[in-house]
Design a protein around this motif. Sequence first.
Motif, PDB file in Angstrom:
ATOM      1  N   MET A   1       0.829  -1.191   0.000  1.00 25.27           N
ATOM      2  CA  MET A   1       0.000   0.000   0.000  1.00 25.27           C
ATOM      3  C   MET A   1       0.877   1.259   0.000  1.00 25.27           C
ATOM      4  SD  MET A   1      -2.954   1.213  -0.110  1.00 25.27           S
ATOM      5  CE  MET A   1      -4.476   1.415   0.704  1.00 25.27           C
ATOM      6  N   ALA A   2       1.938   1.245   0.783  1.00 27.27           N
ATOM      7  CA  ALA A   2       2.826   2.407   0.849  1.00 27.27           C
ATOM      8  C   ALA A   2       3.439   2.701  -0.517  1.00 27.27           C
ATOM      9  CB  ALA A   2       3.919   2.191   1.888  1.00 27.27           C
ATOM     10  N   ARG A   3       3.827   1.648  -1.252  1.00 25.26           N
ATOM     11  CA  ARG A   3       4.398   1.849  -2.591  1.00 25.26           C
ATOM     12  C   ARG A   3       3.376   2.466  -3.533  1.00 25.26           C
ATOM     13  NH1 ARG A   3       7.150  -3.778  -2.874  1.00 25.26           N
ATOM     14  NH2 ARG A   3       4.985  -4.239  -3.174  1.00 25.26           N
ATOM     15  N   LYS A   4       2.123   2.019  -3.439  1.00 20.83           N
ATOM     16  CA  LYS A   4       1.078   2.582  -4.301  1.00 20.83           C
ATOM     17  C   LYS A   4       0.867   4.061  -3.989  1.00 20.83           C
ATOM     18  CE  LYS A   4      -1.673  -1.462  -5.439  1.00 20.83           C
ATOM     19  NZ  LYS A   4      -2.994  -2.103  -5.375  1.00 20.83           N
ATOM     20  N   GLU A   6       3.030   6.143  -2.675  1.00 19.70           N
ATOM     21  CA  GLU A   6       4.205   6.885  -3.142  1.00 19.70           C
ATOM     22  C   GLU A   6       4.151   7.086  -4.652  1.00 19.70           C
ATOM     23  OE1 GLU A   6       7.637   4.753  -1.753  1.00 19.70           O
ATOM     24  OE2 GLU A   6       7.245   5.279   0.334  1.00 19.70           O
ATOM     25  N   ALA A   7       3.703   6.071  -5.382  1.00 17.21           N
ATOM     26  CA  ALA A   7       3.591   6.186  -6.844  1.00 17.21           C
ATOM     27  C   ALA A   7       2.553   7.236  -7.219  1.00 17.21           C
ATOM     28  CB  ALA A   7       3.228   4.836  -7.452  1.00 17.21           C
ATOM     29  N   VAL A   8       1.424   7.242  -6.518  1.00 15.28           N
ATOM     30  CA  VAL A   8       0.376   8.226  -6.793  1.00 15.28           C
ATOM     31  C   VAL A   8       0.855   9.627  -6.440  1.00 15.28           C
ATOM     32  CG1 VAL A   8      -1.917   9.001  -6.082  1.00 15.28           C
ATOM     33  CG2 VAL A   8      -1.536   6.601  -6.568  1.00 15.28           C
ATOM     34  N   ALA A   9       1.560   9.770  -5.340  1.00 17.74           N
ATOM     35  CA  ALA A   9       2.014  11.082  -4.877  1.00 17.74           C
ATOM     36  C   ALA A   9       2.942  11.758  -5.879  1.00 17.74           C
ATOM     37  CB  ALA A   9       2.708  10.950  -3.521  1.00 17.74           C
ATOM     38  N   ARG A  10       3.617  10.978  -6.715  1.00 18.33           N
ATOM     39  CA  ARG A  10       4.528  11.550  -7.711  1.00 18.33           C
ATOM     40  C   ARG A  10       3.800  12.071  -8.955  1.00 18.33           C
ATOM     41  NH1 ARG A  10       7.731   7.065  -5.955  1.00 18.33           N
ATOM     42  NH2 ARG A  10       6.946   5.811  -7.662  1.00 18.33           N
ATOM     43  N   LYS A  11       2.538  11.758  -9.119  1.00 15.04           N
ATOM     44  CA  LYS A  11       1.779  12.192 -10.299  1.00 15.04           C
ATOM     45  C   LYS A  11       1.397  13.666 -10.162  1.00 15.04           C
ATOM     46  CE  LYS A  11       1.305   8.164 -12.341  1.00 15.04           C
ATOM     47  NZ  LYS A  11       1.758   7.894 -13.669  1.00 15.04           N
ATOM     48  N   ASP A  12       1.373  14.393 -11.287  1.00 11.83           N
ATOM     49  CA  ASP A  12       0.991  15.809 -11.266  1.00 11.83           C
ATOM     50  C   ASP A  12      -0.407  16.018 -10.690  1.00 11.83           C
ATOM     51  OD1 ASP A  12       3.342  16.767 -12.279  1.00 11.83           O
ATOM     52  OD2 ASP A  12       2.643  16.892 -14.345  1.00 11.83           O
ATOM     53  N   LEU A  13      -1.352  15.155 -11.062  1.00 15.88           N
ATOM     54  CA  LEU A  13      -2.719  15.306 -10.572  1.00 15.88           C
ATOM     55  C   LEU A  13      -2.816  15.177  -9.059  1.00 15.88           C
ATOM     56  CD1 LEU A  13      -4.794  13.315 -13.222  1.00 15.88           C
ATOM     57  CD2 LEU A  13      -4.826  15.771 -12.822  1.00 15.88           C
ATOM     58  N   ALA A  14      -1.892  14.456  -8.451  1.00 13.59           N
ATOM     59  CA  ALA A  14      -1.936  14.222  -7.013  1.00 13.59           C
ATOM     60  C   ALA A  14      -1.419  15.400  -6.208  1.00 13.59           C
ATOM     61  CB  ALA A  14      -1.147  12.968  -6.666  1.00 13.59           C
ATOM     62  N   ALA A  15      -0.849  16.380  -6.865  1.00 14.26           N
ATOM     63  CA  ALA A  15      -0.275  17.519  -6.135  1.00 14.26           C
ATOM     64  C   ALA A  15      -1.302  18.203  -5.254  1.00 14.26           C
ATOM     65  CB  ALA A  15       0.336  18.516  -7.114  1.00 14.26           C
ATOM     66  N   VAL A  16      -2.547  18.251  -5.675  1.00 17.36           N
ATOM     67  CA  VAL A  16      -3.581  18.901  -4.880  1.00 17.36           C
ATOM     68  C   VAL A  16      -3.743  18.238  -3.514  1.00 17.36           C
ATOM     69  CG1 VAL A  16      -5.527  17.550  -5.774  1.00 17.36           C
ATOM     70  CG2 VAL A  16      -5.903  19.879  -5.011  1.00 17.36           C
ATOM     71  N   VAL A  17      -3.399  16.968  -3.414  1.00 18.47           N
ATOM     72  CA  VAL A  17      -3.521  16.248  -2.146  1.00 18.47           C
ATOM     73  C   VAL A  17      -2.181  16.156  -1.421  1.00 18.47           C
ATOM     74  CG1 VAL A  17      -4.095  14.009  -1.106  1.00 18.47           C
ATOM     75  CG2 VAL A  17      -5.453  14.887  -3.009  1.00 18.47           C
TER      76      VAL A  17
END
Length: 157
Positions: A1-4, A6-17
């Motif tokens: 879960m932590a890897r997922k 971290e992968a999402v957090a690197r996406k531009d769309l995730a910056a808002v979160v």
Amino acid sequence: MARKLEAVARKDLAAVVYNETLPVVDKARADSVVFLVNSLAPPKKSELASDHRVERLEIEKVLGRSLMYLIAAVARETVMRHKDEFDAAVFDPELLDLVTAGLSPLDLPEEEKLAGAGECLYRDRAGRIGLMKALIPMGPVVMRVIHTTPSDYRTAA
């Protein structure tokens, strides 16, 4: 879960979160809060039909679904903010149909999608809901920064 995560957090769309340097939505001072979600790719109903398909969703669709839940939470907090004011969050089937069929119909040619860019529903402080189109004001400063993303908006100004 932590890897997922971290992968999402690197996406531009995730910056808002995940980007702690972005300003927090100041819903206490705002007359209205508008969420622009035209670039989100939420999952289709068929993709949510089984756990097997949900587990294999693209990251962008997982994020799109999560952000819609976040928007619903912000809407709830905004509506319940002051007990002495009348506020409303509208999640109405007729409005949903208006948005999905009229403002953001699926399977439109790209040219028609671009022509409808900026169209949205707007609720004023009196609770009235109407159609609105946000237009980009002309000017060199605005044109330079209007299409920036959360990862580069400070350097564009």
